[in-house]
Design an enzyme around this catalytic site. Structure first.
Site, mmCIF file in Angstrom:
data_model
loop_
_atom_site.group_PDB
_atom_site.id
_atom_site.type_symbol
_atom_site.label_atom_id
_atom_site.label_comp_id
_atom_site.label_asym_id
_atom_site.label_seq_id
_atom_site.Cartn_x
_atom_site.Cartn_y
_atom_site.Cartn_z
ATOM 1 N N LEU A 127 -2.356 -1.627 -2.230
ATOM 2 C CA LEU A 127 -1.448 -2.581 -1.590
ATOM 3 C C LEU A 127 -1.395 -2.322 -0.091
ATOM 4 C CD1 LEU A 127 0.658 -4.869 -2.048
ATOM 5 C CD2 LEU A 127 2.389 -3.068 -2.148
ATOM 6 N N HIS A 231 4.365 8.374 2.397
ATOM 7 C CA HIS A 231 4.108 8.023 3.798
ATOM 8 C C HIS A 231 5.181 7.047 4.277
ATOM 9 C CE1 HIS A 231 1.998 6.217 7.232
ATOM 10 N NE2 HIS A 231 1.146 7.232 7.185
#
Length: 336
Positions: A127, A231
């Site tokens: 994604l 992240h």
């Protein structure tokens, strides 16, 4: 309007642009022409169901229906861990090994162990949206299109679905976990290992990764702090996964220690709650925005547009019907 559609060989230039923009640690988007072209060929064959289902990998492109520009990418693998190990570290606690009855002391020692627990599971991933296209619900449309794809033919996917999130990187683009832990076992830099993982069969991970406990207390503090953390650019993606029912399962990535999340296929909210209705094209249609997709994997398309459920049918506009490539009476999947 935005539409999610199957990727194919003609999308190479757009895919390469997305790969360049994705940055370090995005294993499924290496800047490698043979790998990317192979990925697109595999996607085409997967949508056509012309290759072995264990090796199918559906790549989805988010396209601007007016300009034809590609704004993002997502993917679904039917299975992982079959043709090559699906390497992960499991977080474990070895307190039962560290007990002294004489001292009446029990010491907890969290550690990581190499595992291949997700063998045969399906995976949603890849994604990525261009940074300037992440507003207005584009990310949600792209993410949820994967579940509409699964819901169209759930029997082609595993009972369990996982998602891996990219781990923490510092301001210099370095992974603390890689720098202080995993790099000690792989004689290469992170980018080389990441590219090899994305373009090869991954056997080198099984061959070189440590198959003994890695005690977290012996690690550099920055590496320890990164374990199981997503992240910064993956925080929104994690929230979208949680809304669908995904939860962390105690596994982290071998390279950057990013978290793995999973859920039973039929418990995914978008899979579970979407309804199937025949299309009725109505120019006067003014219902609330709905997530809409075709009801088959072949020729799959997904968009978000105004629609209204009335008398067992779903009213959509002619423009929406054209975007989905459906005609009156065709069955589509619908969910708010």
């Amino acid at each position: 309007m935005l539409v999610v559609r199957p990727a194919g060989p003609k999308d190479y230039d757009a895919l390469l642009e997305l790969a360049r923009a994705s940055g370090p640690g995005f294993t499924s988007l290496p800047e490698d022409e043979p790998t990317l072209r192979g990925r697109l060929d595999c996607s085409k064959a997967s949508f056509e169901d012309s290759i072995d289902r264990e090796g199918q990998w559906f790549v989805l492109m988010l396209e601007n229906g007016e300009t034809g520009e590609i704004d993002g990418i997502a993917g679904v693998k039917t299975t992982v861990g079959i043709k090559r190990p699906f390497a992960s570290f499991r977080r474990m606690n070895f307190s039962h090994y560290h007990v002294s009855d004489d001292l009446n002391v029990r010491v907890d020692h969290p550690a990581l162990m190499w595992v291949n627990e997700c063998r045969g599971w399906s995976e949603v991933g890849s994604l990525f949206l261009k940074p300037d296209r992440r507003a207005g619900g584009a990310g949600s449309l792209l993410a949820r299109s994967r579940y509409m794809l699964i819901g169209a033919q759930p029997e082609r996917f595993s009972d369990w679905v996982l998602a891996e999130l990219r781990g923490v990187f510092d301001a210099n683009g370095k992974s603390p976990f890689w720098e202080h832990v995993t790099s000690k076992f792989f004689p290469m830099d992170f980018d080389s290992a990441d590219e090899l993982s994305g373009s090869g069969d991954g056997q080198f991970i099984f061959d070189l990764a440590p198959h003994h406990p890695l005690y977290e207390n012996l690690m550099h503090p920055e590496a320890r702090a990164a374990i199981g953390q997503a992240h910064a650019e993956g925080v929104a993606a994690k929230k979208l996964l949680e809304r669908e029912g995904f939860r962390e399962i105690g596994l982290v990535d071998v390279f950057d220690a990013g978290p793995t999340m999973a859920v039973q296929r039929d418990a995914i909210r978008t899979v579970r709650e979407a309804v199937i209705r025949p299309v009725r094209i109505s120019d006067a249609q003014d219902g609330d925005p709905q997530l809409l997709s075709t009801n088959s994997i072949a020729g799959f398309r997904c968009t978000r547009a105004s629609a209204e459920l009335v008398d067992g049918v779903v009213d959509i506009s002619a423009d929406t019907a054209e975007l989905l490539k459906v005609k009156e009476g065709d069955l589509i999947r619908v969910i708010a």
